[in-house]
Write a protein that holds these residues in place. Sequence first.
Motif, mmCIF file in Angstrom:
data_model
loop_
_atom_site.group_PDB
_atom_site.id
_atom_site.type_symbol
_atom_site.label_atom_id
_atom_site.label_comp_id
_atom_site.label_asym_id
_atom_site.label_seq_id
_atom_site.Cartn_x
_atom_site.Cartn_y
_atom_site.Cartn_z
ATOM 1 N N GLU A 58 6.351 26.394 23.897
ATOM 2 C CA GLU A 58 7.512 25.597 24.282
ATOM 3 C C GLU A 58 7.325 25.028 25.689
ATOM 4 N N ARG A 59 7.894 23.839 25.894
ATOM 5 C CA ARG A 59 7.796 23.172 27.198
ATOM 6 C C ARG A 59 9.088 23.236 28.002
ATOM 7 N N TYR A 60 10.222 23.278 27.315
ATOM 8 C CA TYR A 60 11.506 23.085 28.002
ATOM 9 C C TYR A 60 12.455 24.271 27.919
ATOM 10 N N VAL A 61 12.298 25.109 26.907
ATOM 11 C CA VAL A 61 13.278 26.172 26.644
ATOM 12 C C VAL A 61 13.312 27.189 27.785
ATOM 13 N N ARG A 62 14.512 27.510 28.248
ATOM 14 C CA ARG A 62 14.680 28.539 29.279
ATOM 15 C C ARG A 62 14.925 29.885 28.607
ATOM 16 N N LEU A 86 11.294 15.044 7.240
ATOM 17 C CA LEU A 86 10.187 14.916 8.197
ATOM 18 C C LEU A 86 10.492 13.707 9.066
ATOM 19 N N ILE A 87 10.519 13.913 10.386
ATOM 20 C CA ILE A 87 10.786 12.798 11.298
ATOM 21 C C ILE A 87 9.657 12.715 12.327
ATOM 22 N N PRO A 88 8.694 11.821 12.098
ATOM 23 C CA PRO A 88 7.657 11.577 13.113
ATOM 24 C C PRO A 88 8.254 10.714 14.242
ATOM 25 N N ARG A 112 21.526 17.259 26.292
ATOM 26 C CA ARG A 112 22.022 18.451 25.570
ATOM 27 C C ARG A 112 21.319 18.641 24.218
ATOM 28 N N HIS A 113 20.026 18.426 24.178
ATOM 29 C CA HIS A 113 19.286 18.534 22.911
ATOM 30 C C HIS A 113 19.388 19.947 22.332
ATOM 31 N N ILE A 114 19.108 20.953 23.157
ATOM 32 C CA ILE A 114 19.124 22.334 22.642
ATOM 33 C C ILE A 114 20.554 22.766 22.323
ATOM 34 N N GLU A 115 21.477 22.466 23.240
ATOM 35 C CA GLU A 115 22.889 22.853 23.021
ATOM 36 C C GLU A 115 23.429 22.213 21.735
ATOM 37 N N GLY A 117 21.581 21.001 19.111
ATOM 38 C CA GLY A 117 20.854 21.541 17.962
ATOM 39 C C GLY A 117 21.325 22.935 17.585
ATOM 40 N N MET A 118 21.629 23.724 18.607
ATOM 41 C CA MET A 118 22.032 25.123 18.380
ATOM 42 C C MET A 118 23.300 25.215 17.519
ATOM 43 N N ARG A 119 24.164 24.207 17.609
ATOM 44 C CA ARG A 119 25.406 24.225 16.820
ATOM 45 C C ARG A 119 25.118 24.091 15.322
ATOM 46 N N TRP A 145 10.158 18.771 11.569
ATOM 47 C CA TRP A 145 10.355 19.159 10.164
ATOM 48 C C TRP A 145 11.610 20.016 10.059
ATOM 49 N N PHE A 146 12.482 19.687 9.123
ATOM 50 C CA PHE A 146 13.754 20.397 8.972
ATOM 51 C C PHE A 146 14.006 20.744 7.508
ATOM 52 N N GLU A 147 14.580 21.907 7.263
ATOM 53 C CA GLU A 147 14.936 22.330 5.900
ATOM 54 C C GLU A 147 16.384 22.817 5.883
ATOM 55 N N ARG A 158 25.059 14.285 10.835
ATOM 56 C CA ARG A 158 25.831 14.279 12.089
ATOM 57 C C ARG A 158 24.941 14.681 13.269
ATOM 58 N N LEU A 159 24.089 15.678 13.046
ATOM 59 C CA LEU A 159 23.148 16.101 14.090
ATOM 60 C C LEU A 159 22.256 14.932 14.514
ATOM 61 N N LEU A 160 21.752 14.178 13.526
ATOM 62 C CA LEU A 160 20.888 13.031 13.853
ATOM 63 C C LEU A 160 21.654 11.999 14.674
HETATM 64 C C1 HEM Z 1 18.216 21.789 14.110
HETATM 65 C C2 HEM Z 1 18.634 21.744 15.357
HETATM 66 C C3 HEM Z 1 17.640 21.549 16.480
HETATM 67 C C4 HEM Z 1 17.322 22.476 17.408
HETATM 68 C C5 HEM Z 1 17.904 23.873 17.542
HETATM 69 C C6 HEM Z 1 16.310 21.884 18.246
HETATM 70 C C7 HEM Z 1 15.709 22.525 19.306
HETATM 71 C C8 HEM Z 1 14.656 22.023 20.043
HETATM 72 C C9 HEM Z 1 14.031 22.715 21.125
HETATM 73 C C10 HEM Z 1 14.411 24.095 21.618
HETATM 74 C C11 HEM Z 1 13.052 21.924 21.601
HETATM 75 C C12 HEM Z 1 12.178 22.175 22.815
HETATM 76 C C13 HEM Z 1 10.887 22.879 22.525
HETATM 77 C C14 HEM Z 1 10.144 23.054 23.841
HETATM 78 O O1 HEM Z 1 10.662 23.765 24.728
HETATM 79 O O2 HEM Z 1 9.046 22.482 23.978
HETATM 80 C C15 HEM Z 1 13.045 20.724 20.794
HETATM 81 C C16 HEM Z 1 12.167 19.682 20.949
HETATM 82 C C17 HEM Z 1 12.171 18.563 20.189
HETATM 83 N N1 HEM Z 1 13.048 18.243 19.173
HETATM 84 FE FE1 HEM Z 1 14.595 19.371 18.567
HETATM 85 N N2 HEM Z 1 16.045 20.604 17.833
HETATM 86 C C18 HEM Z 1 16.832 20.364 16.746
HETATM 87 C C19 HEM Z 1 16.886 19.184 16.021
HETATM 88 C C20 HEM Z 1 16.081 18.105 16.234
HETATM 89 C C21 HEM Z 1 16.111 16.883 15.455
HETATM 90 C C22 HEM Z 1 17.078 16.611 14.298
HETATM 91 C C23 HEM Z 1 15.116 16.070 15.929
HETATM 92 C C24 HEM Z 1 14.706 14.703 15.468
HETATM 93 C C25 HEM Z 1 15.554 13.775 15.061
HETATM 94 C C26 HEM Z 1 14.462 16.785 16.991
HETATM 95 C C27 HEM Z 1 13.381 16.315 17.703
HETATM 96 C C28 HEM Z 1 12.723 17.011 18.689
HETATM 97 C C29 HEM Z 1 11.584 16.490 19.421
HETATM 98 C C30 HEM Z 1 10.888 15.153 19.204
HETATM 99 C C31 HEM Z 1 11.237 17.462 20.353
HETATM 100 C C32 HEM Z 1 10.108 17.380 21.384
HETATM 101 C C33 HEM Z 1 10.676 16.760 22.640
HETATM 102 C C34 HEM Z 1 9.640 16.612 23.725
HETATM 103 O O3 HEM Z 1 8.823 17.536 23.922
HETATM 104 O O4 HEM Z 1 9.660 15.559 24.376
HETATM 105 N N3 HEM Z 1 15.078 17.992 17.168
HETATM 106 N N4 HEM Z 1 14.042 20.813 19.862
#
Ligand code: HEM
Length: 182
Positions: A58-62, A86-88, A112-115, A117-119, A145-147, A158-160
């Motif tokens: 992981e790069r960002y997670v605290r 699958l979302i490239p 708030r990406h993690i906050e 997503g966590m919901r 990748w999501f399931e 809604r998450l997207l």
């Molecule tokens: C299901 C809920 C989600 C959670 C809990 C979540 C959580 C995370 C976390 C913790 C990271 C950081 C990993 C690190 O520290 O390197 C991350 C990165 C990322 N996530 Fe999510 N995520 C979720 C949904 C999504 C969705 C729906 C997308 C795409 C539409 C997405 C795209 C990404 C991308 C592209 C990264 C890499 C960002 C970067 O390194 O610049 N995530 N996600």
Amino acid sequence: MSARLFSFVAGDSGAWRIVELRAIVGATLAPAARLEVVNAPLEHAVQAWVLRGVTSNERYVRHDERRQLVDRQPVLGRAQATCATLIPIRKSDAWWGLSQDERRRIFEERSRHIETGMRYLPAVARRLHHCRDLGTPEPFDFLTWFEYAPADVGNFDRLLRELRDSEEWAFVEREVEIRLAR
Ligand code: HEM
């Protein structure tokens, strides 16, 4: 490296049926009927396209965020999770030109990406693959990748929407959404 290497192979065969494939931003991918996820050296000939990425650190997670994620995130392959997406994603040079602390600030403090997503845990299981770590020219930076179960499709939509409305997504220059079912 090979244990961390995942190939997403689109063509006429594979465990997942491609329900919909569409570009969100930038160029799309060729249409195909099915998708296979391969966690081994690729042996079969590529049919429509193949995308490759590796799982990584992981790069960002605290620390506190990591604890909450570990508590809540489900495993992949649950029987009821018959939908996958699958979302490239490719991010811009502007993103990669930022320093690590600036990226974290945009990714979490402002977007708030993690906050967010966590919901959606534990409904959505996920795995993140990095393409830049392969060291070869790749069309995307990340394969996400999501399931989830059919009952959670609306939640996933809604998450997207929430993530795509965030400042982080201003740095996304190519994104394709591939909806799957098995
Ligand atoms: C299901 C809920 C989600 C959670 C809990 C979540 C959580 C995370 C976390 C913790 C990271 C950081 C990993 C690190 O520290 O390197 C991350 C990165 C990322 N996530 Fe999510 N995520 C979720 C949904 C999504 C969705 C729906 C997308 C795409 C539409 C997405 C795209 C990404 C991308 C592209 C990264 C890499 C960002 C970067 O390194 O610049 N995530 N996600």
